[in-house]
Design an enzyme around this catalytic site. Sequence first.
Site, PDB file in Angstrom:
ATOM      1  N   HIS A 107       0.827  -1.218   0.000  1.00 22.77           N
ATOM      2  CA  HIS A 107       0.000   0.000   0.000  1.00 22.77           C
ATOM      3  C   HIS A 107       0.859   1.265   0.000  1.00 22.77           C
ATOM      4  O   HIS A 107       0.309   2.367  -0.113  1.00 22.77           O
ATOM      5  CB  HIS A 107      -0.934   0.030   1.207  1.00 22.77           C
ATOM      6  N   ASP A 120      -2.733 -10.707  -1.952  1.00 19.70           N
ATOM      7  CA  ASP A 120      -3.266 -10.170  -0.712  1.00 19.70           C
ATOM      8  C   ASP A 120      -4.749  -9.855  -0.918  1.00 19.70           C
ATOM      9  O   ASP A 120      -5.185  -9.574  -2.044  1.00 19.70           O
ATOM     10  CB  ASP A 120      -2.507  -8.896  -0.349  1.00 19.70           C
ATOM     11  N   HIS A 139      -6.329  -7.308  -0.230  1.00 21.48           N
ATOM     12  CA  HIS A 139      -6.508  -5.921  -0.647  1.00 21.48           C
ATOM     13  C   HIS A 139      -5.692  -5.620  -1.903  1.00 21.48           C
ATOM     14  O   HIS A 139      -4.622  -6.180  -2.102  1.00 21.48           O
ATOM     15  CB  HIS A 139      -6.060  -4.956   0.457  1.00 21.48           C
ATOM     16  N   ASP A 170      -4.372 -12.720   4.117  1.00 21.20           N
ATOM     17  CA  ASP A 170      -5.568 -12.214   4.792  1.00 21.20           C
ATOM     18  C   ASP A 170      -6.864 -12.595   4.075  1.00 21.20           C
ATOM     19  O   ASP A 170      -7.951 -12.218   4.520  1.00 21.20           O
ATOM     20  CB  ASP A 170      -5.496 -10.700   5.001  1.00 21.20           C
TER      21      ASP A 170
END
Length: 508
Positions: free
Chosen positions: A235, A283, A285, A394
């Site tokens: 990120h 991931d 996200h 995740d």
Amino acid sequence: DGLAYMEKLLTSLIAKLRQLSEVFERYVASKQTAELRSILCQCLLIKGHGEDSLECGTIPPGVSKATIIVEWRKACERIYKRAVGKLSSEGVGNDITSVITDSRCNGHITQSGSFERPVRIPAAIKGAKLAGPVSLITQVEDSYLVLAENVVIPKAHKASYIKRLKTKIASIQPDATGVPLTDDSDGEGGEDTMGSRGSYTAAIIGVAASIKAADMVVGGQCVNVFCAVRPPGHHAGQELRSMKAISNGFCLFNAAACAALYATTPRSQGGLGLRRVCIIDFDVHHGNGTQDILCSTFDPRFLYVSLHAGGAHINGYDDEDSEDESFRLKLGGKKQEGIFPGRCGDSSPHEGVLNIPLGRKVTASAMGTALVSQVTPAVEAFSPDLIILSAGFDAHINDPLGMGGLTAEDFRSVTEVACQMAYKTCSGRIFSVLEGGYGVPCCQPRDDLFLPNNTGEKLLDLGSDLPPNMKDEVPFTFRQKLDRCHAEGFLECVKEHVKGLIKCSMRK
């Protein structure tokens, strides 16, 4: 003339390989490693040089330039595989999966109750060890830290962002923890990305480890690598809160993107001189920071692939310039109208990006279908010289974020599919960098229980992998969420991921 010149290049390389094979066993181990790296890097340089010659040269009538380029790549990769097969020795080359970590990552100490806890590293190390035989590297050389901080990180992140982060962390008191690191001048955006005095060094270690992994894989020291480092990075973009995200999502420096930039930097400038690198991010996200750094505009060196929770039907269809940011709630927020980091992962802006949003929850069926029908064809068409995995766990069914439905074995399947792509396009050259994944049960008893000997409290036993001075303070409500991870959680995901790497570590 161009084709004849290329034939001459290959002939000379094959002759050098034969000559080296005859004397290789006489060399000491360090000399063997150096010679193997030298001829493999030369092979990849010739591969790239030949591609340039074909692109610029004249092709005989009736012959497809694209077909010749594909065959040229295959010929060079066959020689690469042959060299590794001939020159592998004990602990070097084929059959070797390495794990890189560094205890200095533990200096990044987050807030009590944070999803991104220090115990993720010892849990990852234990999981990797349980996977099977791996070469465990427990410290990254200082030379890689210097390279990361002074050369590579400034290629990925703007000077203003680096200075802001360094100054902020340097101002933290030595014993303070859980301090916001990425808040702006108004105090906004730092709620989820907190740390301590050791956070800057830990973030540099992550980048240094990824650079070392690239060196090891390309140089034939091992087939693949898992980097067990933190804080995560995907990120973190060129500057604070990239692509209009409301926070940095636990991330400081982007290790995967930095490794891709290092790998594609010309050898004359200290890089590996590769032509194309693909990053596959699984991931839960979207990796807005990676896309921002490598693919804000089309760059033929990079293909960024992201499989993540999201979609326009979840995040909304408003114009991307809309000031309405109600959907962009912080990472791990409860009442989500949308999924972090927002709409940036709902579409693909150009051919260098393949964003595949998989809905509100990532399922095995959706992930598998996307890998087979979209990712594999795109990666094979791109024909990378190296694949980097942004390995987030995740999307696991028991992860406290609650955004996935994958099992630990599903992550092994994802890993094996990615390794198959690497084997087909670039002789198996692949490594992974730890991103998210927070399903680590509590490792230490609560100090506020009135029960004698904390009766009935179930703890995760990490044994000697848990540093004696590491604290794991987790609020009661969060502990309850993590209890289901005793059955299967982050540790098992890493174990299966590394199992997949080990299975694919033999070049045939």
